[in-house]
Design an enzyme around this catalytic site. Structure first.
Site, PDB file in Angstrom:
ATOM      1  N   ASP A  63      20.850   3.560  -4.374  1.00 13.57           N
ATOM      2  CA  ASP A  63      20.469   2.685  -5.482  1.00 13.57           C
ATOM      3  C   ASP A  63      20.041   3.475  -6.713  1.00 13.57           C
ATOM      4  OD1 ASP A  63      20.709   0.890  -3.319  1.00 13.57           O
ATOM      5  OD2 ASP A  63      19.270  -0.477  -4.236  1.00 13.57           O
ATOM      6  N   ARG A 105       3.124   2.792  -2.327  1.00 11.13           N
ATOM      7  CA  ARG A 105       3.488   2.377  -3.684  1.00 11.13           C
ATOM      8  C   ARG A 105       2.424   2.662  -4.737  1.00 11.13           C
ATOM      9  NH1 ARG A 105       7.591   3.242  -1.887  1.00 11.13           N
ATOM     10  NH2 ARG A 105       9.310   1.818  -1.467  1.00 11.13           N
ATOM     11  N   ASP A 137       8.894  -4.839  -3.177  1.00  6.55           N
ATOM     12  CA  ASP A 137       8.576  -3.608  -3.889  1.00  6.55           C
ATOM     13  C   ASP A 137       8.628  -3.750  -5.404  1.00  6.55           C
ATOM     14  OD1 ASP A 137       7.796  -1.991  -1.859  1.00  6.55           O
ATOM     15  OD2 ASP A 137       9.722  -1.013  -1.580  1.00  6.55           O
ATOM     16  N   SER A 152      19.305   0.238   4.329  1.00  6.72           N
ATOM     17  CA  SER A 152      18.470   0.971   3.384  1.00  6.72           C
ATOM     18  C   SER A 152      17.232   1.490   4.100  1.00  6.72           C
ATOM     19  CB  SER A 152      18.069   0.036   2.241  1.00  6.72           C
ATOM     20  OG  SER A 152      17.141   0.649   1.381  1.00  6.72           O
TER      21      SER A 152
END
Length: 428
Positions: free
Chosen positions: A20, A99, A128, A184
């Protein structure tokens, strides 16, 4: 970038080196942006030099790698361990935990390099995107975010990962994801996640070669391995391996050592369907090796050292609130500051040692010890008098039964005092 394309500003892209973000890097350059690539070392097994070379070859004007492992362990992982953070009673929040650390490091670089925008490769249907952008806004409310997966000009052109793979081939971008393995991954020191592709069918069993970190429990060693974990105020401070005598005390090294142990013995795999913050259900597979050991050991020691009511209040409020804040992406918020300020107070007495065995996917608590003094063997013993007179319990039961007796008497007055199974278990 073509000379005819108008320059639109400088973008710092959260870059993973995967499909990505490599395609997004190339696409942003096509759109006229100067793109710098940012990577955070949060413990993922990554060839950073290869990622740097790849980003620069795709066209990035700069590459920034920040080592955030110690920050990740100290500021995110350890508070999560202290409050037994968990989402929907099964997910240990490995992606959610990383994150805030990544966003903070990225925003620091963006400010230093004078970037006009930050960008990410989060999909328009996932958690996310919310976590990343709320973190950025919580750190700098003036920042502008480019989210390609929410831009029609991007998602209409790339209607799935298959299209991205084809675009990467056209651009000469090497990717590890193929049509044969279209899922992913996201990896850090705490865990690795797998989603999308064939995993979107919740009834599809993950292939054995998908699991990257842990040995299959079916193929794990036939003998258990043992460690002793020492704790101070709910934090692991020392790990001693019983067989070798090896001792580990560094914060990051403790996690790495327990990761290696758990991986070897197949500990930490889960396969779940969870409720995303945006309201859709999602299937995800996770491996959280060391985290699984630490959570089991920490919860066990709390049984010995933590006051009953303190533990109940922490479980009801702090654990659930912190887990929800992490999962939904509100880490940089006033409520998170309030909750995390409460965690150390609940852990003042969580001091001692847990002895743990790992065996074929299982974490087995073999013993625990502490000098905190809440546990009294004589007081709880069924074989010895001590602590209080057994006759004192009669008064305790009498007081506790007042409400129950009143309820039973009311049932009898309503002719609902029968003792047959249907009377007792299905009272109307």
């Amino acid at each position: 970038m073509s000379p005819s394309v108008e320059k639109k500003g400088k973008v710092l892209l959260a870059y993973s080196g995967g499909l990505d973000t490599s395609c997004i890097l190339a696409w942003l350059i096509e759109q006229g942006y100067e793109v710098l690539a940012f990577m955070a070392d949060v413990g993922q097994e990554e060839d950073y030099e290869a990622a740097k070379t790849k980003a620069l070859n795709v066209g990035a004007s700069g590459f920034f790698l920040e080592d955030l492992k110690a920050e990740f362990v100290t500021e995110l992982i350890y508070p999560a361990v202290q409050c037994n953070a968990i989402y929907e009673n099964v997910y240990l929040l490995g992606t959610s935990l990383a994150r805030p650390v990544i966003a903070r490091g990225m925003m620091e670089v963006a400010k230093r390099e004078g970037c006009d925008f930050v960008s990410h490769g989060c999909t328009g249907k996932g958690n996310d995107q919310v976590r990343f952008e709320l973190a950025c806004y919580g750190l700098d409310p003036t920042i502008k975010v480019i989210a390609p997966w929410r831009l029609p000009e991007f998602y209409n052109r790339f209607d799935g990962r298959s299209a991205l793979i084809e675009f990467a081939r056209e651009k000469g971008i090497p990717v590890t994801q193929t049509q044969a393995k279209p899922w992913s991954t996201d990896e850090n020191l705490f865990h690795i996640s797998y989603e999308a592709g064939i995993l979107e069918d919740p009834n599809t069993t993950p292939p054995d070669d998908m699991w990257k970190l842990t040995t299959s429990p079916l193929k794990a060693p036939d003998a258990p391995e043992r460690v002793a974990i020492e704790w101070a105020q709910g934090l692991p401070t020392k790990v001693t391996f019983a067989d070798s005598g090896r001792v580990v005390t560094d914060k990051v090294e403790i996690f790495l050592a327990l990761n290696a142990l758990a991986r070897k013995h197949g500990v930490g795999r889960i396969d779940i369907v969870e409720n995303r913050f945006i309201g859709v259900k999602s299937r995800g597979c996770y491996e959280s090796p060391a985290a699984t050991i630490l959570r089991a050991a920490h919860m066990d020691l709390e049984g010995l050292t933590l006051d009953r009511n303190v533990r109940a209040l922490r479980d009801q409020f702090i654990t659930t609130a912190f887990s929800r804040i992490l999962y939904n992406g509100f880490f940089f918020s006033p409520e998170r500051e309030f909750v995390t300020a409460s965690i150390p107070q609940s852990q003042k007495t969580v001091n001692g040692t847990t002895r743990v065995a790992v065996y074929k996917g299982n974490v087995i608590i073999e013993g625990r010890s502490s000098n905190e003094g809440l546990y009294d063997a004589d007081l709880s013993s069924m074989d010895a008098l001590g602590g209080f007179e057994p006759t004192a319990t009669s008064g305790f039961i009498e007081i506790e039964s007042i409400r129950i007796k009143a309820w039973a008497q009311a049932n009898q007055r309503r002719n609902q005092g029968g003792l047959l199974p249907n009377d007792v278990y299905r009272r109307s």
